[in-house]
Design a protein around this motif. Structure first.
Motif, mmCIF file in Angstrom:
data_model
loop_
_atom_site.group_PDB
_atom_site.id
_atom_site.type_symbol
_atom_site.label_atom_id
_atom_site.label_comp_id
_atom_site.label_asym_id
_atom_site.label_seq_id
_atom_site.Cartn_x
_atom_site.Cartn_y
_atom_site.Cartn_z
ATOM 1 N N GLU A 324 0.833 -1.199 0.000
ATOM 2 C CA GLU A 324 0.000 0.000 0.000
ATOM 3 C C GLU A 324 0.876 1.260 0.000
ATOM 4 N N ARG A 325 1.971 1.173 0.755
ATOM 5 C CA ARG A 325 2.875 2.322 0.839
ATOM 6 C C ARG A 325 3.477 2.623 -0.542
ATOM 7 N N THR A 326 3.866 1.554 -1.248
ATOM 8 C CA THR A 326 4.428 1.751 -2.590
ATOM 9 C C THR A 326 3.407 2.427 -3.493
ATOM 10 N N ASP A 328 0.948 4.316 -2.584
ATOM 11 C CA ASP A 328 0.799 5.701 -2.123
ATOM 12 C C ASP A 328 1.891 6.575 -2.719
ATOM 13 N N ILE A 329 3.122 6.039 -2.620
ATOM 14 C CA ILE A 329 4.262 6.823 -3.092
ATOM 15 C C ILE A 329 4.184 7.016 -4.603
ATOM 16 N N GLU A 330 3.791 5.945 -5.301
ATOM 17 C CA GLU A 330 3.662 6.066 -6.756
ATOM 18 C C GLU A 330 2.663 7.179 -7.103
ATOM 19 N N ARG A 331 1.539 7.181 -6.364
ATOM 20 C CA ARG A 331 0.516 8.208 -6.614
ATOM 21 C C ARG A 331 1.089 9.602 -6.357
ATOM 22 N N MET A 332 1.874 9.735 -5.251
ATOM 23 C CA MET A 332 2.436 11.052 -4.927
ATOM 24 C C MET A 332 3.429 11.506 -5.996
ATOM 25 N N ASP A 367 4.776 14.990 0.886
ATOM 26 C CA ASP A 367 3.436 14.399 0.808
ATOM 27 C C ASP A 367 2.378 15.502 0.964
ATOM 28 N N GLU A 368 1.097 15.086 1.018
ATOM 29 C CA GLU A 368 0.003 16.076 1.062
ATOM 30 C C GLU A 368 0.093 16.972 2.291
#
Ligand code: C2E
Ligand code: CA
Ligand code: CA
Length: 581
Positions: A324-326, A328-332, A367-368
């Motif tokens: 999930e973290r990967t 998330d990071i890809e999305r960021m 990040d956001e």
């Protein structure tokens, strides 16, 4: 159920699937045998004690024999009822035969031997027959209804193949039995465009024809493997393959499905040539639960789609799982690239007299909530998902623009180093990108440095060498980053037309704790010098390390001891300050 015409769904195939799905839910046959033995034993006791008048003496109590006959008669009836309820036709017919066979014995006792003690037994027998007929009739009605429901629940309406539920039932059953198998996730390539351009009806007919082709292969019993094919969603199918001996046989089995798919397919007078992406995982090697098996096979299939190569079949490997973290990071990273919010820090580099030599540009991402994400975390994700070249380019563009202005303002003779991933370096337009940047930023080529790792020489040495030579011809410098951690070998070093060797931090960390580390770094520096390179030590944190490096002839240093990565404004201040000194 209604079967689709175009698919010509074969009811025999579905019956076979249903049978194998139901096999594990049937009551075991040994219980049937036990019930039969119990029944026969109880009946034998009843018959054997029918004429006995003498009471039985049990622990001092006298009991009439008929009292026991009642108990055994109840036991035998219960056995009969269980047999009819749990063993369908087999239980019903065997009970019926047994009960009917008792009539001659009972009737002979009553009419020939005038033994009326057999009368209740005869009535019980007759009533039991009525009871089992009623139970059996009712059972059959329920069973037929259940069968219809079951078939609908496990069948895909369009293609009449088993559906996702049937597939996971099959999977769970194999997992329970610890049987080795492979799960193949299949997704048709470009199916959406058939639906969009030709309409749903044509799309459906195409799916049915594919299902028919695959069903035929799955059904061939002589091919060496036992296959099960299901449609799980839209244009997604799943295949379960058993009975293969090695990876080769498994690959061949999957390839059969690919090869029949690629043959011309005609629907409504239109010819289609289809391909699909096949990803597979093995139980128990890759995953141990059905959910995990689905996930692994899907991950391999998505990778086939992502790399978009001519090889459409891929085996699962653990690196394919995105946490999930990967994700998330890809999305960021994607967001940051879209909004152009990737930024950079500049870490100063000095010679050993503490004179500023230049800066290394380091990518930064927030990040956001405005928290920094470590490059140690997002750079590997960007590499894995193929975004690293865009990250590199953003940092390169922004840092060189800033640096060009800074050079104009300060007139300093310092250099800017940028990190370049293999993927970025190998892009055909990399040299054009360099030219554009030099022109627009105004940074002279001689003050630009490209940092690459030794791994570029392993991946495709000829192309890398060609590219590096062209960069050098433009007057740009080359640094070999993280030296000593990769595949360093003298032969690579010899072929690498570099200017600077960057000794990795891991060697500097140990430089004062062991003589061998110090000697190791000293020899890297000597070899570097023999090759004509300058040598910079990275990650220098302490004065002691600085002294040792000075004593073994290191040219440059980069590290917290003299400078952390700085925001551009702070880097500007540093440049202005050193220009004034
Ligand atoms: P690197 O190229 O080896 O960069 C040096 C890293 O060491 C930087 O970490 C820097 O902050 C850190 N460092 C420098 N001096 C010290 C020190 O004295 N002590 C400690 N503990 N660390 C020090 P950073 O910025 O986290 O970057 C990590 C890696 O990410 C870089 O290692 C580089 O491989 C990669 N990277 C950063 N920016 C880019 C980029 O724009 N493109 C590509 N492809 N990779 C990048
Ligand atoms: Ca670097
Ligand atoms: Ca490095």
């Amino acid at each position: 159920m209604k079967r689709n015409k175009a698919s010509g769904g074969d009811p025999k195939y579905m019956n076979k699937i249903l049978e194998s799905l139901m096999a594990s839910h049937k009551a075991p046959i040994w219980i049937y045998v036990l019930l039969l033995v119990l029944y026969l034993g109880a009946s034998a006791i009843i018959l054997g004690t029918a004429g006995v008048k003498q009471p039985l003496n049990i622990m001092g109590f006298e009991m009439p024999v008929y009292a026991f006959a009642g108990v055994f008669s109840a036991l035998s009836n219960i056995c009969i009822i269980f047999m009819v309820v749990y063993y369908g036709k087999l239980g019903f017919f065997s009970s019926l035969v047994i009960l009917l066979m008792q009539f001659p014995i009972l009737l002979t006792a009553i009419f020939k031997r005038h033994n009326i003690s057999g009368l209740p037994g005869t009535f019980t027998n007759a009533l039991t027959i009525v009871a089992i007929i009623v139970i059996h009739y009712n059972n059959m009605r329920i069973e037929k209804y259940q069968e219809r429901l079951r078939e609908q629940a496990v069948t895909d309406r369009l293609t009449s193949l088993p559906n996702r539920f049937a597939c996971s039932e099959m999977l769970n059953d194999l997992i329970k039995r610890k049987e080795k198998f492979a799960l193949v996730s299949i997704d048709l390539n470009g199916f959406k465009s058939i639906n969009d351009t030709m309409g749903f009806k044509t799309g459906n007919d195409v799916l049915c024809q594919i299902a028919d082709r695959w069903r035929v292969i799955a059904d061939v019993e002589t091919k060496g493997t036992v296959d099960f094919v299901a449609r799980v969603n839209g244009d997604e199918f799943m295949l379960i393959i058993r009975g293969y001996r090695n990876d080769d046989e498994l690959k061949k089995a999957v390839a059969k499905y690919e090869s029949v798919l690629s043959e011309k397919l005609t629907v409504d007078g239109c010819d289609f040539y289809l391909t699909a992406s096949f990803g597979y995982a093995e139980f128990p090697k890759d995953a141990k639960t059905s959910d995990a098996m689905f996930m692994c096979a899907d991950a391999a299939m998505y990778e086939v789609k992502r790399i978009n190569s001519s090889n459409h079949i891929l085996r699962f490997t653990p690196e394919l799982i995105k946490t999930e973290r990967t994700l998330d990071i890809e999305r960021m990273i994607r967001n940051a690239l879209e909004n152009d919010t990737i930024f950079f820090n500049l870490q100063p580099q000095f010679d050993l007299s503490h004179k500023l030599r230049g800066f290394e540009a380091l990518a930064r991402l927030k990040d956001e909530n405005g928290n920094n994400i470590s490059p140690g975390e997002f750079i590997p994700v960007a590499e894995k998902v193929g975004l690293i070249d865009r990250v590199d380019a953003a940092v390169f563009r922004k840092s060189s623009e800033f640096f060009g202005d800074l050079l104009k303002k300060s007139g300093a003779k310092i250099s800017l180093s940028v990190n370049t991933s293999v993927r970025h370096l190998m892009k055909n337009d990399f040299l054009d990108e360099l030219n554009t940047i030099i022109k627009s930023s105004g940074v002279p080529a001689g003050q630009l440095e490209i940092e690459i790792t030794e791994s570029v020489m392993i991946d495709s040495p000829e192309k890398a060498l060609q590219c590096i030579n062209s960069i050098k011809e433009m007057g740009i410098k080359i640094a070999i980053d993280d030296f000593g951690t990769g595949y360093s070998s003298l032969s690579y070093l010899y072929r690498f037309p570099a200017d600077l060797l960057k000794v990795d931090k891991s060697f500097i960390d140990k430089i004062n704790s062991s003589t061998s580390s110090k000697e190791y770094v000293a020899s890297i520096i000597s070899i570097g010098h023999i090759m004509g390179y300058q040598v910079i030590s990275e990650g220098v944190e302490e004065d002691d390390q600085l002294e040792t490096l000075r004593s073994i002839g290191c040219d440059l240093i980069q590290g917290y001891v003299w400078g952390r990565p700085l925001m551009p404004e702070a880097a500007e201040e540093l440049v202005m300050q050193s220009a004034a000194e």
